[in-house]
Design an enzyme around this catalytic site. Structure first.
Site, PDB file in Angstrom:
ATOM      1  NE  ARG A 118      -9.502  -7.180   2.195  1.00  0.00           N
ATOM      2  CZ  ARG A 118      -8.418  -6.440   2.389  1.00  0.00           C
ATOM      3  NH1 ARG A 118      -8.019  -5.612   1.460  1.00  0.00           N
ATOM      4  NH2 ARG A 118      -7.737  -6.520   3.511  1.00  0.00           N
TER       5      ARG A 118
ATOM      6  CB  THR B 206       0.724   0.028   5.054  1.00  0.00           C
ATOM      7  OG1 THR B 206       0.915  -1.161   4.263  1.00  0.00           O
ATOM      8  CG2 THR B 206       1.971   0.279   5.875  1.00  0.00           C
ATOM      9  N   GLY B 207      -1.029  -2.505   6.220  1.00  0.00           N
ATOM     10  CA  GLY B 207      -0.964  -3.770   6.949  1.00  0.00           C
ATOM     11  C   GLY B 207      -2.187  -4.608   6.662  1.00  0.00           C
TER      12      GLY B 207
ATOM     13  CB  THR C  49      -0.879   0.000   1.282  1.00  0.00           C
ATOM     14  OG1 THR C  49      -1.954  -0.914   1.137  1.00  0.00           O
ATOM     15  CG2 THR C  49      -1.478   1.358   1.608  1.00  0.00           C
TER      16      THR C  49
ATOM     17  N   GLY D 187     -10.586  -3.278   2.284  1.00  0.00           N
ATOM     18  CA  GLY D 187      -9.609  -3.235   3.368  1.00  0.00           C
ATOM     19  C   GLY D 187      -9.711  -1.926   4.130  1.00  0.00           C
ATOM     20  CG  ASP D 188      -6.275  -0.758   6.354  1.00  0.00           C
ATOM     21  OD1 ASP D 188      -6.081  -1.627   5.471  1.00  0.00           O
ATOM     22  OD2 ASP D 188      -5.379  -0.019   6.788  1.00  0.00           O
TER      23      ASP D 188
ATOM     24  N   GLY E  97      -5.511  -5.334   6.578  1.00  0.00           N
ATOM     25  CA  GLY E  97      -6.602  -4.379   6.673  1.00  0.00           C
ATOM     26  C   GLY E  97      -7.729  -4.756   7.605  1.00  0.00           C
TER      27      GLY E  97
END
Ligand code: ASP
Length: 348
Positions: A231, A254-255, A203, A233-234, A257
């Protein structure tokens, strides 16, 4: 082995000691002239996982994105313009999982997520599941500036992007060999649990404090390799992947999510500062390690507070990151990728 700390001085993460509020904004003399931090994803990689050529390529990309941000801030650009422009550069860079280079979904497509937040107005814009537009971050910016909404998804996000004249791009623009190989490996392992996380992620993000004392944050991603259609994510979720409020901080995450959403990472950091009076660094550490990490998630944040303190905090093995800060005309700069993050022992 070559070390990639490029600055003469490592950027210190300086606890501000107090949290600004609308009635107590930091005076210009108490804050940095400007500050910026960027990330290109976090994950379980170490020096041994990246060839010297790849390390050099990542370093060069992070440096040139950082340089653009520094130049813009030095020229007096607003924080929100800077974070958008820096993320656009990273979206065009096929090394990163955003824009060009975005990972493939399980259906072999690219569904792009992005968000942007302006700390001065506390306005924001986000899109998820966008397809066919070169710069998702600029579509998010248009959502913030030119719509009465803050979040568009899928088909509607595309319709909105087109109505704003956003630059279209064919799906081949986003395809890269690296992302395709990850997709193939993930497809071959379908059903296995767990597919290694480092195969899935990346990201890009940027946070900035400008010369006027305004904060902004921007995040853009292709999400996770082989994610299911639809889907989210964060990264496009304000409060999980992105946050900016002049009273406290600007944060881009970032990671993994799902964990960042479950623990509302970026808003949790803001809340700790606003309501709990925590410094930027201790708020980031508590959220990343004691909240998101405690649930089993991993990843990190880049963040800057209203004084221009920078905190780059992650619980993964590494995070592609870069930051710069000017204090009374003196610029310090740091570009790094490997870890681990050393969390100081809490005071007793
Ligand atoms: N946070 C992103 C997502 O879950 C992926 C990443 O940052 O690596 O979509």
């Amino acid at each position: 082995m070559r070390h990639f700390l490029l600055s003469a001085l490592v950027l210190g993460v300086i606890a501000a000691g107090c949290t600004p509020s609308p009635s107590n904004p930091p005076s210009a003399s108490a804050r940095a002239d400007w500050a910026i931090a960027i990330h290109g994803g976090a994950g379980h990689f170490g020096e041994e996982d990246l060839s010297p050529d790849m390390q050099e390529a990542y370093t060069a990309s992070l440096e040139s994105a950082l340089q653009l941000g520094e130049d813009l801030l030095q020229q007096g650009s607003s924080a929100v313009d800077v974070v958008e422009q820096v993320v656009r550069i990273l979206e065009d860079d096929s090394l990163f999982n955003a824009g060009r280079g975005a990972v493939f979904t399980s259906e072999g497509t690219h569904e792009l997520d992005a968000s942007i937040a302006d700390g001065a107005s506390r306005n924001c814009g986000a899109i998820t599941g966008l397809q066919g537009f070169r710069h998702p971050i600029s579509v998010a910016r248009a959502v913030m500036d030119s719509s009465e909404h803050v979040f568009f998804s899928g088909h509607g996000a595309g319709v909105f992007a087109a109505s704003q004249g956003a630059e279209a791009a064919p799906s081949t623009w986003f395809d890269t060999q690296k992302a395709y190989e990850r997709y193939r490996r993930a497809a071959a392992r379908e059903g296995e649990d767990p597919v290694p996380l480092e195969e899935k992620r990346g990201t890009v993000g940027c946070v900035a404090l400008d010369a006027e004392g305004n904060l902004a944050a921007a995040t853009s991603t292709g999400g996770m390799t082989y994610k299911r259609h639809g889907r989210i994510g964060d990264s496009p979720v304000i409060g999980a992947g992105t946050w900016a409020d002049n009273r406290t901080c600007a944060v881009s995450a970032t990671g993994w999510g799902e964990y960042f959403i479950r623990t509302g990472v970026t808003q949790d950091i803001h809340g700790r500062m606003l309501h709990g009076g925590q410094s930027l660094t201790s708020a980031c550490e508590a959220t990343i390690f004691d909240e998101m990490g405690a649930l089993g998630g991993d990843g990190g944040v880049v963040s800057v507070d209203a004084f221009g303190n920078v905190a780059l905090v992650y619980n993964s093995a590494g995070m592609f990151r870069a930051s710069a800060r000017a204090m009374q005309g003196r610029v310090t700069r740091d570009v790094a990728m490997f870890g681990p993050y050393e969390r100081p022992m809490p005071c007793k």
